[in-house]
Design a protein around this motif. Structure first.
Motif, mmCIF file in Angstrom:
data_model
loop_
_atom_site.group_PDB
_atom_site.id
_atom_site.type_symbol
_atom_site.label_atom_id
_atom_site.label_comp_id
_atom_site.label_asym_id
_atom_site.label_seq_id
_atom_site.Cartn_x
_atom_site.Cartn_y
_atom_site.Cartn_z
ATOM 1 N N TYR A 120 0.819 -1.214 0.000
ATOM 2 C CA TYR A 120 0.000 0.000 0.000
ATOM 3 C C TYR A 120 0.850 1.261 0.000
ATOM 4 O O TYR A 120 0.405 2.318 -0.479
ATOM 5 C CB TYR A 120 -0.960 -0.028 1.189
ATOM 6 C CG TYR A 120 -2.035 -1.069 0.991
ATOM 7 C CD1 TYR A 120 -3.119 -0.830 0.154
ATOM 8 C CD2 TYR A 120 -1.933 -2.312 1.601
ATOM 9 C CE1 TYR A 120 -4.086 -1.793 -0.062
ATOM 10 C CE2 TYR A 120 -2.894 -3.290 1.389
ATOM 11 C CZ TYR A 120 -3.974 -3.016 0.566
ATOM 12 O OH TYR A 120 -4.926 -3.982 0.337
ATOM 13 N N ALA A 124 0.277 4.115 -2.712
ATOM 14 C CA ALA A 124 0.178 5.540 -2.392
ATOM 15 C C ALA A 124 1.175 6.367 -3.199
ATOM 16 O O ALA A 124 0.884 7.496 -3.618
ATOM 17 C CB ALA A 124 0.402 5.751 -0.892
ATOM 18 N N ALA A 162 -6.113 0.501 4.879
ATOM 19 C CA ALA A 162 -5.522 1.187 3.731
ATOM 20 C C ALA A 162 -6.498 2.214 3.165
ATOM 21 O O ALA A 162 -7.669 1.913 2.919
ATOM 22 C CB ALA A 162 -5.141 0.177 2.660
ATOM 23 N N GLU A 163 -6.006 3.419 2.950
ATOM 24 C CA GLU A 163 -6.858 4.483 2.418
ATOM 25 C C GLU A 163 -7.244 4.209 0.976
ATOM 26 O O GLU A 163 -8.392 4.430 0.556
ATOM 27 C CB GLU A 163 -6.131 5.827 2.519
ATOM 28 C CG GLU A 163 -6.926 6.993 1.960
ATOM 29 C CD GLU A 163 -6.182 8.310 2.061
ATOM 30 O OE1 GLU A 163 -6.737 9.343 1.624
ATOM 31 O OE2 GLU A 163 -5.033 8.300 2.578
ATOM 32 N N HIS A 164 -6.288 3.727 0.194
ATOM 33 C CA HIS A 164 -6.529 3.420 -1.210
ATOM 34 C C HIS A 164 -6.446 1.906 -1.400
ATOM 35 O O HIS A 164 -5.724 1.222 -0.676
ATOM 36 C CB HIS A 164 -5.504 4.131 -2.096
ATOM 37 C CG HIS A 164 -5.490 5.623 -1.901
ATOM 38 N ND1 HIS A 164 -6.444 6.455 -2.423
ATOM 39 C CD2 HIS A 164 -4.624 6.428 -1.214
ATOM 40 C CE1 HIS A 164 -6.180 7.706 -2.085
ATOM 41 N NE2 HIS A 164 -5.076 7.723 -1.353
ATOM 42 N N LYS A 165 -7.166 1.401 -2.400
ATOM 43 C CA LYS A 165 -7.272 -0.043 -2.592
ATOM 44 C C LYS A 165 -6.753 -0.452 -3.965
ATOM 45 O O LYS A 165 -6.810 0.320 -4.931
ATOM 46 C CB LYS A 165 -8.733 -0.497 -2.460
ATOM 47 C CG LYS A 165 -9.461 0.015 -1.226
ATOM 48 C CD LYS A 165 -8.883 -0.554 0.062
ATOM 49 C CE LYS A 165 -9.722 -0.092 1.256
ATOM 50 N NZ LYS A 165 -9.191 -0.591 2.547
#
Length: 279
Positions: A120, A124, A162-165
């Motif tokens: 991750y 990012a 996780a903020e983004h996937k």
């Protein structure tokens, strides 16, 4: 089985230093890799890696690549990184091991749980690039990098925070017996039928939702897992360094040209179907 990856790392690094195959003309046409660094504040080290992007303009789908262990990131970038970039994807090959001082990947299912989070951190990094489509990023790992891959996309604390996937994931000869199979994204697993390090049978159970105790998940739970078992192939079937087969502690490593080509085509198709919009 779970303790095999450290031995693979040591053997692979020795072999790769003298037996890397030349790049194809297709790979040679790709841009040269850019060495990058990702600070990990407050951790006291910096992730290192190699970034490639296709020719042209626009926003491209992207792949985070995770190598088998320490010492393999550069050769992974020069082989799979260059190849996947020639397919029209940005690639980021990460070295999680060298910056941490990990010389041999240890056994056990999760001795360094923070390694999975590096996937991750790479994600990012990529979404900050204007030429990357942040909705179309996949994760691909090999051996211990395959453990990182499945750990990152399996339902659990790493994926949850996780903020983004990621949009998809692929794992080459992973230790399938370390997972229950509750994947959060479509996942491709490739393993050799004759792999005696990370076995095809364990991956069959994972894909079928089974474990040694019975059913590990109900049908339809989690994202789909596509399993490809390559006939006659052994561990490290995509590594040209093992054109001369190696036996270590009764287990085998061998490059298999047919399996390598099949896995390349399968990965290409999987990435296109997962990340490239259909007209």
């Amino acid at each position: 089985m779970r303790h095999s990856i450290s031995a693979l790392s040591a053997l692979a690094v020795l072999a790769l230093s003298s037996a890397l195959s030349p790049c194809s003309a297709e790979q040679q046409s790709a841009r040269l890799a850019e060495a990058i660094q990702i600070p990990l504040n407050p951790l006291p080290f910096i992730l290192q890696g190699f970034l490639r992007r296709p020719e042209g303009i626009g926003r491209f789908p992207a792949i985070v690549l995770l190598p088998i262990c320490e010492g393999y990131a550069k050769s992974l970038d020069e082989d799979w990184g260059a190849r996947i970039t020639s397919w029209g994807f940005v690639t980021l090959t990460l070295d999680s091991f060298g910056p941490r001082g990990i010389k041999n990947c240890p056994g056990g299912s999760a001795p360094y749980p923070d390694l999975a989070a590096d996937a991750y951190r790479g994600l990012a990094f990529l979404i900050q690039k204007k030429y990357v489509d942040q909705q179309r990023i996949a994760l691909v790992g090999f051996a211990w990098g395959a453990w990182q891959t499945l750990s990152a996309v399996e339902r659990g604390p790493v994926e949850r925070v996780a903020e983004h996937k990621f949009s998809a994931a692929a794992a080459f000869y992973p230790p399938c017996d370390s997972f229950k199979g509750f994947m959060t994204v479509p996942t491709l697993i490739l393993v050799g039928e004759r792999d005696d390090w990370t076995t095809a049978d364990a991956c069959r159970k994972l894909a079928a939702g089974e474990d040694d105790m019975g059913i590990s998940r109900q049908k339809g739970e989690g994202a789909p897992i596509q399993l490809i078992v390559l006939p006659d192939a052994q561990h490290g079937f995509d590594l040209p360094a093992f054109q001369t087969p190696v036996q270590y502690r009764g287990r085998h490593l061998a490059f298999d040209k047919s399996a390598a080509e099949q896995s390349s085509e399968a990965l290409h198709q999987f990435l296109r179907s997962s990340l490239v919009p259909h007209p």
